[in-house]
Write an enzyme that holds these catalytic residues in place. Structure first.
Site, PDB file in Angstrom:
ATOM      1  N   TYR A 441     -21.573  38.151 -27.253  1.00 53.82           N
ATOM      2  CA  TYR A 441     -21.718  37.807 -25.837  1.00 53.82           C
ATOM      3  C   TYR A 441     -22.302  38.959 -25.032  1.00 53.82           C
ATOM      4  O   TYR A 441     -22.292  40.102 -25.443  1.00 53.82           O
ATOM      5  CB  TYR A 441     -20.457  37.239 -25.210  1.00 53.82           C
ATOM      6  CG  TYR A 441     -19.136  37.942 -25.297  1.00 53.82           C
ATOM      7  CD1 TYR A 441     -19.012  39.296 -25.537  1.00 53.82           C
ATOM      8  CD2 TYR A 441     -17.970  37.208 -25.091  1.00 53.82           C
ATOM      9  CE1 TYR A 441     -17.776  39.907 -25.584  1.00 53.82           C
ATOM     10  CE2 TYR A 441     -16.717  37.816 -25.136  1.00 53.82           C
ATOM     11  CZ  TYR A 441     -16.637  39.161 -25.383  1.00 53.82           C
ATOM     12  OH  TYR A 441     -15.403  39.763 -25.422  1.00 53.82           O
ATOM     13  N   GLU A 442     -22.866  38.592 -23.872  1.00 53.11           N
ATOM     14  CA  GLU A 442     -23.671  39.497 -23.026  1.00 53.11           C
ATOM     15  C   GLU A 442     -24.899  40.030 -23.764  1.00 53.11           C
ATOM     16  O   GLU A 442     -25.392  41.108 -23.472  1.00 53.11           O
ATOM     17  CB  GLU A 442     -22.825  40.665 -22.499  1.00 53.11           C
ATOM     18  CG  GLU A 442     -21.567  40.261 -21.768  1.00 53.11           C
ATOM     19  CD  GLU A 442     -21.806  39.246 -20.666  1.00 53.11           C
ATOM     20  OE1 GLU A 442     -22.918  39.208 -20.127  1.00 53.11           O
ATOM     21  OE2 GLU A 442     -20.888  38.478 -20.338  1.00 53.11           O
ATOM     22  N   GLY A 443     -25.402  39.240 -24.700  1.00 49.67           N
ATOM     23  CA  GLY A 443     -26.610  39.603 -25.430  1.00 49.67           C
ATOM     24  C   GLY A 443     -26.287  40.150 -26.800  1.00 49.67           C
ATOM     25  O   GLY A 443     -25.565  41.130 -26.942  1.00 49.67           O
TER      26      GLY A 443
END
Length: 596
Positions: A441-443
């Site tokens: 998550y968040e890239g």
């Protein structure tokens, strides 16, 4: 069951000795962030984490969140709501927020330290307040005055929480494909319609309201990422005077059944003409959202650090207690039926890997956190720009490397337990499962690598890299005649030179073949991370040697640094070789041949 005791000795060594934050905070105008106050805050946060949050870690994993399909309501695991109430009442949600909106105005760097302890104690629980900090930053920098007045105070007080609504079923990283619509209404609000997935803390019972920051398209929006706007969409309607009204036209449609972080609500959120307010300029939503996302990326990197630290603590304890076989050179504890497994070289390899990556990673993360403060508050424009350049460069390294190292360390820690690590009794398999999400998550790690290679290095012409290389050169020059540091200074200077040369090589090749960027990005990310840690380990030894710390502490720093330089830093050789190989080994095979 795994336990957690905050590593306050090393946290204080990082803060006070190596980074000398008290001096930095004074320069930046944080009058209340003196050493005495900071130490008191650390002690109290450690108490909260050890006695309130950590005992709920297994509870959240076993119970998970409860979803009511009929109403869309989500109930958190037993004890989570009480823990959140203590968290909010203690002022922890507003620790780094401005005093004018009810915060304690402590440096962001201190917030990073607190996040590490909270994440280590209970990662699933920590996700509920995590994105509130990002929402506060987005509103502070891009919101209208009335929006700040209405939404910041309850977010900072912890009465409300925030989310970040980007991903849709058909688009993840490529936000230019998103379809959520925003229709303007006559009263100046917007009707938001669409579905968002993977929304952390999208629905829960910890607070009365949840403030969703939602990316959507206005009717006149251009195609692609240039046509995205950002909207404030509360779960319960709030007018411009701060009055709370009826339930908004949005609800949770489902919660994801996940590999780990079972106590965290990962939601599908359906917006059906929900009332929202535009934040920032039309079609400039990504700029505002990235203010929030960059904070979140640093936060997720710290999650990897926290989990690695807890895993190491438990593995070290077990390795000292577990009696099995004898040392190859003969019994080390002849009075016992067997030696503890900590005498085995391979167990020590795993433990030292965890120690080297966590203690070095702590300095990397804390330094990045301090740059958030310097980029905003440094005394002159040049200093603020330099801090911002370096922060931008380090953010994908912190997020990408610390989360991957978190997975590596939880793996090593589980391995130290042997078969006992695979069963739930000792809690190690939960840490390994929970750590897995941090690289996603968040890239993902690949996205962080592309951001570092493509934008932060090539597009910005290595602005942040030059700052970091300057730090290394200054340190090496300062200690050039220090015989006690020679074993670290020489290799560090050599790796810094190679780092610069690799960057030039990639840039030259990319001018001819753009595929070079994607082919080199992953290995460049880790090459950068390992050299960054080499700098922090060399600096740690220099600071420890000059300090009044106990001799055992100093020896621990030196021997761990020696392990890092001889056993971990050589990983850069593999990454450099992969970069030199170019894109051909990745792209020459036909897609159809991959399954043959």
């Amino acid at each position: 069951m795994s336990t957690y005791h905050a590593p306050l000795t090393d946290i204080r060594f990082a803060l006070h000795d190596v980074l000398q934050f008290d001096r930095l905070f004074a320069d930046l105008g944080f009058e209340d962030a003196n050493r005495e106050t900071v130490d008191a805050v650390l002690d109290e946060c450690a108490r909260l984490c050890e006695t309130v949050l950590a005992p709920l870690n297994r509870v959240g994993d076993e119970e998970g969140v409860h979803f009511d399909k009929a109403t869309g309501d989500v109930t958190t695991p037993d004890g989570f709501k009480s823990a959140y109430r203590q968290f909010a009442e203690g002022g922890w949600s507003g620790m780094s927020a401005p005093a004018e909106f009810g915060g304690m105005n402590m440096p962001h760097a201190i917030g990073i330290c607190l996040e590490e302890m909270i994440d280590a104690a209970n990662l699933a629980w920590s996700n509920f307040p995590l994105l509130s900090h990002g929402a506060v930053n987005a509103l502070r920098h891009h919101g209208e005055d009335w929006q700040k007045e209405v939404f910041l105070k309850p977010l900072i007080a912890g009465r409300w929480t925030g989310t970040m609504c980007l991903t849709e079923p058909h688009c993840g990283t490529d936000l230019g494909l998103l379809k959520t619509r925003a229709e303007p209404a006559e009263d100046g609000t917007y009707a938001i319609t669409g579905t968002k997935i993977f929304i952390t803390a999208g629905e829960h019972d910890l607070t009365d309201n949840i403030i969703h920051l939602v990316l959507a398209r206005l009717p006149d929006a251009p195609a692609g990422s240039k046509g995205i706007s950002l909207f404030i969409v509360p779960k319960v309607k709030v007018d411009r005077d701060g009055n709370v009204g009826a339930r908004n036209a949005l609800r949770c449609g489902a919660v994801e059944h996940k590999m780990g972080i079972h106590g965290s609500a990962t939601c599908v959120m359906n917006f059906d003409g929900a009332q929202g307010y535009l934040i920032g300029q039309p079609h400039k939503g990504l700029m505002a959202m990235f203010t929030m996302m960059n904070t979140a990326r640093l936060g997720v990197g710290v999650q990897g650090l926290g989990l690695a630290t807890r895993a190491y603590e438990n593995a070290l304890r077990y390795a000292r207690e577990r009696l099995q076989s004898r040392a190859l050179s003969g019994p080390k504890y002849p009075g016992k039926p067997a030696d503890p497994i900590i005498v085995q070289p391979d167990v020590r390899r795993m433990l030292l890997t965890c120690k080297a990556l966590t203690e070095g990673g702590r300095l990397l993360a804390y330094h990045a956190g301090s740059l958030v403060d310097s980029a905003e508050l440094a005394g002159d424009a040049a200093a603020r720009k330099q801090a911002d350049d370096l922060l931008g460069f380090l953010t994908p390294i912190v997020k990408g490397c610390l989360t991957e190292w978190g997975n590596e360390c939880t793996y090593h820690a589980l391995q130290c337990f042997g078969g006992h690590g695979y069963i739930a009794e000792h809690g190690m398999e939960q840490l390994a499962r929970d750590a897995r999400i941090t690289t996603l998550y968040e890239g993902t790690t690949g996205i962080q690598a592309l951001d570092l290679m493509g934008r932060k290095t090539l597009q910005l012409q290595g602005a942040g890299l030059r700052v970091f290389l300057g730090m290394i050169e200054q340190f090496c020059a300062q200690h050039a005649d220090n015989a006690d540091l020679a074993e670290f200074i020489g290799p560090l200077r050599e790796k810094a030179d190679q780092w610069q040369q690799l960057t030039r090589t990639i840039a030259g090749r990319a001018a001819v073949d753009p595929e070079e960027i994607g082919a080199a990005a992953y290995d460049y990310l880790f090459y950068s991370g390992y050299v960054a840690l080499a700098y922090w380990w060399a600096r740690s030894v220099a600071v420890a040697d000059a300090s009044e710390r106990p001799e055992l502490f100093k020896a621990g720093k030196r021997e761990t640094a020696r392990f890092y330089f001889t056993r971990i830093l050589p990983r850069t050789l593999t990454h450099a070789a992969a970069i030199e190989s170019g894109p051909a080994p990745l792209l020459s095979i036909a897609d159809e041949a991959l399954d043959s």
